[in-house]
Design an enzyme around this catalytic site. Sequence first.
Site, PDB file in Angstrom:
ATOM      1  N   SER A   1       0.726  -1.157   0.042  1.00 48.88           N
ATOM      2  CA  SER A   1      -0.169  -0.251   0.081  1.00 48.88           C
ATOM      3  C   SER A   1       0.660   1.344   0.186  1.00 48.88           C
ATOM      4  O   SER A   1       0.149   2.292  -0.051  1.00 48.88           O
ATOM      5  CB  SER A   1      -0.956  -0.068   1.222  1.00 48.88           C
ATOM      6  OG  SER A   1      -1.785  -1.224   1.396  1.00 48.88           O
TER       7      SER A   1
ATOM      8  N   ASP B   1     -17.199   0.407  -0.093  1.00 46.73           N
ATOM      9  CA  ASP B   1     -16.466  -0.970  -0.064  1.00 46.73           C
ATOM     10  C   ASP B   1     -17.074  -2.016   0.869  1.00 46.73           C
ATOM     11  O   ASP B   1     -17.307  -1.988   1.718  1.00 46.73           O
ATOM     12  CB  ASP B   1     -15.162  -0.302   0.603  1.00 46.73           C
ATOM     13  CG  ASP B   1     -14.176  -1.451   1.015  1.00 46.73           C
ATOM     14  OD1 ASP B   1     -14.464  -2.517   0.228  1.00 46.73           O
ATOM     15  OD2 ASP B   1     -13.412  -1.313   2.010  1.00 46.73           O
TER      16      ASP B   1
ATOM     17  N   ASP C   1     -10.314  -6.760  -0.068  1.00 50.02           N
ATOM     18  CA  ASP C   1      -9.838  -5.459   0.842  1.00 50.02           C
ATOM     19  C   ASP C   1      -8.947  -6.177   1.821  1.00 50.02           C
ATOM     20  O   ASP C   1      -9.484  -7.483   2.219  1.00 50.02           O
ATOM     21  CB  ASP C   1     -10.908  -4.394   1.366  1.00 50.02           C
ATOM     22  CG  ASP C   1     -10.166  -3.491   1.771  1.00 50.02           C
ATOM     23  OD1 ASP C   1     -10.380  -2.241   1.044  1.00 50.02           O
ATOM     24  OD2 ASP C   1      -9.861  -3.374   3.010  1.00 50.02           O
TER      25      ASP C   1
ATOM     26  N   HIS D   1     -14.650  -0.949   4.278  1.00 50.77           N
ATOM     27  CA  HIS D   1     -14.458   0.359   4.754  1.00 50.77           C
ATOM     28  C   HIS D   1     -15.708   1.375   5.017  1.00 50.77           C
ATOM     29  O   HIS D   1     -15.472   2.567   5.138  1.00 50.77           O
ATOM     30  CB  HIS D   1     -13.245   1.335   4.471  1.00 50.77           C
ATOM     31  CG  HIS D   1     -11.958   0.576   4.838  1.00 50.77           C
ATOM     32  ND1 HIS D   1     -11.367  -0.431   3.952  1.00 50.77           N
ATOM     33  CD2 HIS D   1     -11.031   1.008   5.724  1.00 50.77           C
ATOM     34  CE1 HIS D   1     -10.448  -0.593   4.289  1.00 50.77           C
ATOM     35  NE2 HIS D   1     -10.137   0.046   5.603  1.00 50.77           N
TER      36      HIS D   1
END
Lengths: 618, 383
Positions: A334, A358, A373, A379
């Site tokens: 990330s 999400d 994810d 999220h």
Amino acid sequence: MKWAGTEIYHFRDHHHEERVINNRILFSAIFVFICILVLLARFYSLQIVKYQDFVTQSDKNRIQVRPMPPNRGLIFDGAGELLADNRPSFTLSIVKERAGNIDTLIERLAAVIEITDKDKENFYKFLKQRRRPYEAVALRYRLTEEEMARLAVDAHEYQGVKIEAQLVRYYPQGDLFAHTIGYVGRINAREQASFSEDDYARYSGTHSIGKIGLEKFYEDALLGKVGYENIETNAHGRVLRVVDETPPEPGKNIELFLRSELQAAAAKQLEGKRGSVVAIDVATGGVLAMVSAPSYNPNLFVTGISYADYNELNRSRDLPLFNRSIQGQYPPGSTLKPMLGLGGLHHQVVTYQTRISDPGYYQLENDERLYRDWKKGGHGNRVDLHQAIVESCDTYFYDMAFRMGIDRMHEFGIHYGLGERTGLDIPSERSGLWPSRAWKRARRNLHWFPGDSLNVSIGQGDVLATPLQLAVMTATLASRGKLIQPRLAKSIGGQPTEMVVLGQQQVASEYWDYIIKSMEDVVHSRRGTAKIISRKIGYRMAGKTGTAQVVGIAQDAEYDRDKLEERQWDHALFIGFAPVENPEIAIAVIVENGEHGSSQASPVARAVADEYFKKVRK
Amino acid sequence: MSGRGQDFVRQLPDSAHHFGRSVGFLRRIHIDPFLMLVLIVLTLFGLMVLYSGSGQDEAMVRRQIVFYVVGYSVMFSAAQLDMSTLRRWAPWFYAVGVVLLVLIFVVGVGAKGAKRWISLGFFRFQPSEILKLAVPITVAAYFATRVIPPRPKNIFWCLVIIGLPSVLILKQPDLGTSILIAASGLIGLFLAGIRWRYIFGSLIAILASLWPMWHFVMKDYQKRRVLTMLDPEADKLGAGWNIIQSKTAIGSGGIYGKGWLNGTQSQLDFLPESHTDFIIAVLAEEFGLIGVMFLLTMYLLIVGRGLTIAWNAQNLFNRILAGSITLTFFVYVFVNIGMVTGLLPVVGVPLPLVSLGGTSIVTLLTGFGILMAIATEKKKVTT
């Protein structure tokens, strides 16, 4: 013995006899004269005709050129602390031409001082190499005082043995700078084979050469210029006097950007772990810290490492000899998100208002596959870019990558030095991998699938970067698009090295503000993935955590650390710079199998930054 | 000058005229002034070179001076000898020498596998030195009572006289001395007028025998040794070393030399045996071609004077003996210089009167004493 008595022949022709003998005497006189002329002719030939040849020969006999090795340049850190020193060390060497039987001589020496099989092996190896006549070949290094005393007792018995004080490289900081400074070692057969005639001259009298790291990269500057002295010796090789000399020029000293305090702080953080920390001075591209853990003691290599020591280093699963900072190629995870997010804004693929929902995964049209994810359940419904960076939402980036496409992603990443060697001033740097359509076609002979872009967006798949590249990327983010070639050397022989700006990316400054603010919130906001390092922090830091998969997890499987070996656990990453307002230091951290960037990698960066503000920046 | 003095001078033969009254005195004590002068000059020059060649070893030079003193004393004594007595003693002299040579094999001492000396307790004595004089004296004595030129039978016996000690010395082994002693005898034979056809005949025979010798007689190591002698460069660090270093010393001396005590080859020990057999290399290096020419001139003057003495000598014995002594001396000179300059193979022969060496100096000076005795012998009335 009648004949010896009185004359018995009465009728001798005295005149005839006299004539016979006188003829012979005359003949002899002429013969003698001719002989003298022959001798004179010989002397004429030797002393007049071939005079010059014999003068040369006679000088060659008595005058020997002895190279005077220059002192190798020293290496200092940015605060003037010595990182590579020269220390006198007593070496026992043998001049083959003067020694009688070498084997018995070594045996006699071995009775007095310790000579290992390895010493002998090395000695015979170097004896076989190209050598000047009368050049001493080292047998034992680092004689102790006691050994020298024992040798001195009957020194006269060791014909051809020489004990000399030599300056030998010494790294006072031990393993702290091993990967960066590298080390010098004995010139080996392969290196010698690649020498030009000029190199032979340059290295005469010198036994070592930079093998890796800065020692190798700056070999030319560090080496200096060999001096010579013409010495008169007698037939036994005893030096009688110095006829004339050309003093050597010492090698240039090198001052680095590296700071021992930072290096030590970073190394301390990585103690007992495998990983790397690279810290870069944002303004200059100077590398302030570069640690690869675990490390090794470079002093072991200087005069020839033992097999046991070398095997231990070489066989260790932790790869202590491997310079992770420049050779370790890791999926950046990330940590790519701020840069790619900036790209998304720049190419207007996303805006500040772009929000996605999400559910914990992302799915492409007509594709069964779920792109997960990291956070189970996702999220939430209104994830924007800021939140996607702060909380590291993968789904947002999947969506953005799908829309942005690999070509724009690839092009944008190039401005941050990805996929290219950074050009750091030490050898053996690896380039990492910043994939593109063309790359996949060329390498795999495959089309670029949209799913590939999704993987790239979270720094997985085919993306690989060295910690150094990540540090450069971070510095480029910190300086708002100025890509500076990183460098270790601040000055060489007092001459400052030049800063090389590789590029300046033009991105609207409000996008920068946005991204940097997001990164700041990664550290300083309540929901930031690196919030644990904001505790009692005295400055503002911007950062991004990363977690990189080491093993692929099957579609329907869960990452379960208990089922995996420690070495298959995820790598923990962190990039960051500080202070946010006017960035000075950019740091990239990777802790192998550290699992979480937040808990494992970011504290390392914090410790380094703390040290920077406490000790380095005044 | 008084009339009486003039009368006296008039009686003096040849070169002595110019030396006046003192020469008359020298003549009475049987000293040849010219030879004496040259010998002294050579001696002094030799000491200088030795001082340098020995690495400025004063003790060595002092020892050499002692040898000279002894040598000159023996020379004066020998100069007083009566030639006819010497001739009568010759066979005994010869016989004693040969017996001693045989004795060496029984009681001899030596080093490196060679037995050359007989130890008399306080000093060691080398019998082959006796033969260096005994052989030419005996050969001269032999022909003094034989027909000149000699007949084959005489030649045969002469060769026996020469051969016996030569072979004994060769067995010691001492090739150099053996050759020189054989040469001294053969020179006598030559002076006695051996016919040229015998000389050429034997030369051809020797040359013809070389091929079969090489192929059938000589062993491999002997061949190797000969090859090294012929080409020293082939064995640079072994047998060739000496000769290469000595040529280098000589050649680098040039015309004027590097100066006394400044020869790098000799002073830095590159030149082996710099105070014995190879001393002329020291001279050539430090005094250059000039010094070499000076030395050769000294030798030429000695040989010239010796041959003049032989030419003027009173009888057959004196002539042959004076000639033999002189020419043998020259052979020493030539062989030594020839070997040091690489013209001849290396055999251990010292440079006459210059190299360090007691016995050699004493023997040589004894020879010159005999020469002086011959030169100053009163003319006998021939019967």
